[in-house]
Scaffold this active site. Structure first.
Site, PDB file in Angstrom:
ATOM      1  N   LYS A  26      -0.555   5.814  -8.028  1.00  0.00           N
ATOM      2  CA  LYS A  26      -0.698   4.361  -7.843  1.00  0.00           C
ATOM      3  C   LYS A  26      -2.169   3.965  -7.729  1.00  0.00           C
ATOM      4  CE  LYS A  26       1.582   2.385  -4.271  1.00  0.00           C
ATOM      5  NZ  LYS A  26       0.925   1.453  -3.349  1.00  0.00           N
ATOM      6  N   SER A  27      -2.928   4.701  -6.935  1.00  0.00           N
ATOM      7  CA  SER A  27      -4.345   4.351  -6.742  1.00  0.00           C
ATOM      8  C   SER A  27      -5.097   4.418  -8.069  1.00  0.00           C
ATOM      9  CB  SER A  27      -5.000   5.327  -5.762  1.00  0.00           C
ATOM     10  OG  SER A  27      -4.433   5.184  -4.491  1.00  0.00           O
ATOM     11  N   ARG A  31      -6.760   1.230 -10.427  1.00  0.00           N
ATOM     12  CA  ARG A  31      -8.175   1.260 -10.819  1.00  0.00           C
ATOM     13  C   ARG A  31      -8.347   1.298 -12.325  1.00  0.00           C
ATOM     14  NH1 ARG A  31      -7.435   2.962  -5.762  1.00  0.00           N
ATOM     15  NH2 ARG A  31      -9.145   3.069  -4.251  1.00  0.00           N
ATOM     16  N   GLY A  99      -1.545  -3.978  -0.859  1.00  0.00           N
ATOM     17  CA  GLY A  99      -2.813  -4.088  -0.133  1.00  0.00           C
ATOM     18  C   GLY A  99      -3.982  -3.651  -0.995  1.00  0.00           C
ATOM     19  N   ARG A 127      -1.002  -8.510   6.642  1.00  0.00           N
ATOM     20  CA  ARG A 127      -1.947  -7.385   6.746  1.00  0.00           C
ATOM     21  C   ARG A 127      -3.400  -7.864   6.876  1.00  0.00           C
ATOM     22  NH1 ARG A 127      -0.271  -2.857   2.574  1.00  0.00           N
ATOM     23  NH2 ARG A 127      -1.820  -1.742   3.807  1.00  0.00           N
ATOM     24  N   GLN A 174      -9.895   1.525   0.457  1.00  0.00           N
ATOM     25  CA  GLN A 174      -9.785   0.161  -0.065  1.00  0.00           C
ATOM     26  C   GLN A 174     -11.037  -0.642   0.255  1.00  0.00           C
ATOM     27  OE1 GLN A 174      -6.087  -1.382   1.414  1.00  0.00           O
ATOM     28  NE2 GLN A 174      -4.869  -0.058   0.095  1.00  0.00           N
ATOM     29  N   ASP A 320      -0.900   8.142   3.459  1.00  0.00           N
ATOM     30  CA  ASP A 320       0.361   7.559   2.971  1.00  0.00           C
ATOM     31  C   ASP A 320       1.550   8.517   3.106  1.00  0.00           C
ATOM     32  OD1 ASP A 320      -0.936   5.235   2.260  1.00  0.00           O
ATOM     33  OD2 ASP A 320      -1.345   5.907   0.221  1.00  0.00           O
ATOM     34  N   ARG A 351       4.141   1.857  10.539  1.00  0.00           N
ATOM     35  CA  ARG A 351       4.867   3.098  10.210  1.00  0.00           C
ATOM     36  C   ARG A 351       5.093   4.008  11.415  1.00  0.00           C
ATOM     37  NH1 ARG A 351       2.355   4.021   4.123  1.00  0.00           N
ATOM     38  NH2 ARG A 351       3.892   2.652   3.136  1.00  0.00           N
ATOM     39  N   ARG A 392       7.903   3.643   1.456  1.00  0.00           N
ATOM     40  CA  ARG A 392       7.762   5.053   1.852  1.00  0.00           C
ATOM     41  C   ARG A 392       8.692   5.416   3.017  1.00  0.00           C
ATOM     42  NH1 ARG A 392       3.767   6.267  -1.680  1.00  0.00           N
ATOM     43  NH2 ARG A 392       1.885   4.989  -1.668  1.00  0.00           N
TER      44      ARG A 392
END
Ligand code: S3P
Length: 439
Positions: A26-27, A31, A99, A127, A174, A320, A351, A392
């Site tokens: 995902k990251s 990008r 986020g 957030r 981030q 994560d 979480r 998650r």
């Protein structure tokens, strides 16, 4: 009318076997869309995660005039607009649940000539965004947040940015990435210093696009005013998604599973280090480098896990992966203690609180602390779990179903599509008895 949601129903028993390839990272996918859009020329991406979060990022660039074909089976072609080629969007840009999208986009949009607004779903709207709006403000950006530094973010264009020297108060990739992306538009040098190492995909990918980024110890810097040159990106499978299978196979007797083509960037492998300390049986096969990122196939076999004190230096490297790691801890002999993980309280859900609540629901002794949790391994019972819309949390409790004494129902699993489309099918293929029910 209430939106339909999805619940998971998992029957106990079974083991995970065979070979699976989980979706793209995902990251890295976020990008690749961002840098591809800001580059000059045609960027070809393969292995892209077609999850809702990444689609939000792509939608934002399309709304600012970027042309792209796909994604189709992980393939995306982006016709970059160049750093100064974006157009003012006609309406607020919706970052959905993400986020990463909101914080990184804030850095990019701060450097534009036009005004913009970033909005998100119910979870994202709670957030904290001050962690980016405040340092971007120091660079000369003008960003208005809602009360308490929450979204929406209203970003005024046309303000000249200047580089700053920023010691980051939290270890956050981030925040680092947001400032580096703003730094592309800033006069002089933009530098961040990390309190602990965090994922370095932005730095790696900027270099892949021909942009000079300097790293000296914990300090990362770049100078504004350069150009990004289009390139090809092969996105590895997401270690964060692979984690559910690593934990599931570790706890379910008789499991023997290979996860293919997983990204094993050193800033992401906290989960492997922690699971090994717990006694997991993991083997890295066929280690190779793909497009500037290390990749391997990971073989995992069932093992007797033991509780550990999780080293704090591993926390940002596994940030994560804790929902799944807490399930491993619940199945381990003895106590697992996590500290130094306050950041878990400001993810897609709190979480620590949500996992403690769910574990207790299944008969496990789990005690929250302000910055962590203490979990005593035991026998998981069946029961109904609230995921609080957190992808998650949902997938972690789905894997718990392998070894529970009764069936587990996980409520509100629709957001699994943000990071892991096709989770139910792939988990079932590997041996989990899972079905999804619309409610
Ligand atoms: C991400 C960084 C992490 C992580 C998130 C993705 C990224 O957040 O939790 O899922 O792609 O940069 P923080 O940087 O806030 O820790």
């Amino acid at each position: 009318m209430k939106n339909k949601t999805i619940d998971y129903l998992i029957q106990p028993g079974g083991k995970l076997t065979g070979r699976v390839r989980v979706p793209g990272d995902k990251s890295i996918s976020h990008r690749s869309v961002m840098l591809g859009s800001l580059a000059e020329g045609e960027t070809r991406v393969s292995g892209l995660l077609e999850g809702e979060d990444v689609l939000s990022t792509l939608g934002a660039f399309r709304a600012m005039g970027v042309r792209a074909e796909g994604p189709d089976q992980g393939k995306l072609v982006i016709h970059g607009a160049g750093l100064h080629g974006l157009k003012a969007p006609a309406k607020p840009l919706d970052m959905g649940n993400s986020g990463t999208a909101m914080r990184l986009m804030a850095g990019i949009l701060a450097g534009q000539a036009f005004d913009s607004e970033l909005i998100g779903d119910e979870s994202l709207s709670k957030r904290p965004m001050k962690r980016v709006s405040e340092p971007l403000g120091r660079m000369g950006a003008v960003i208005e947040t809602a009360e308490g530094g929450r979204p929406p973010l209203r970003i005024r264009g046309g303000h000249k940015l200047r580089g700053i020297e920023y010691p980051m108060p939290v270890a956050s990739a981030q925040v680092k990435s947001s400032l580096l992306l703003a730094g592309l538009y800033a006069g002089g040098e933009t530098a961040v210093t990390e309190p602990a190492p965090t994922r370095d995909h932005t730095e790696r990918m900027l270099r892949g696009f021909g942009y000079e980024v300097k790293t000296g110890g914990a300090r990362i810097s770049l100078r504004g005013g350069g150009k990004l040159k289009a390139c090809h990106i092969d996105v590895p499978a997401d270690i964060s998604s692979a984690t559910f299978f690593l934990v599931g196979a570790s706890i379910a007797a008789g499991s023997d599973l290979v996860l293919e083509h997983v990204g094993i960037n050193p800033t992401r492998i906290g989960v492997l280090n922690i699971l090994k300390l717990m006694g997991a049986d993991l083997e890295l096969l066929n280690t190779r480098e793909v497009g500037g990122e290390p990749v391997a196939d990971i073989r995992v076999r069932a093992a007797r896990l033991r509780g550990i004190r999780i080293p704090e230096d591993q926390v940002p490297l596994a940030i994560d992966e804790f929902p799944a790691l807490f399930i491993a801890a619940a199945c381990a002999a003895g106590e697992t203690v996590l500290t130094g993980a306050h950041e878990l309280r400001v993810k897609e859900s709190d979480r620590i609180a949500v996992m403690a609540q769910g574990l207790k629901q299944l008969g496990i002794d789990a005690r929250e602390t302000p910055d962590g949790i203490i979990i005593k391994g035991g026998r998981l019972q069946g029961g109904a779990i609230e995921s609080h819309g957190d992808h998650r949390i949902a997938m972690a409790f789905a894997m718990a179903g392998l070894v529970a004494a009764g069936s587990i129902k996980v409520r509100d699993c629709k957001n699994v599509d943000t990071s892991f489309p096709g989770f139910v099918g792939l988990a079932a293929q590997a041996g989990l008895t899972i079905s999804s029910i619309r409610s």
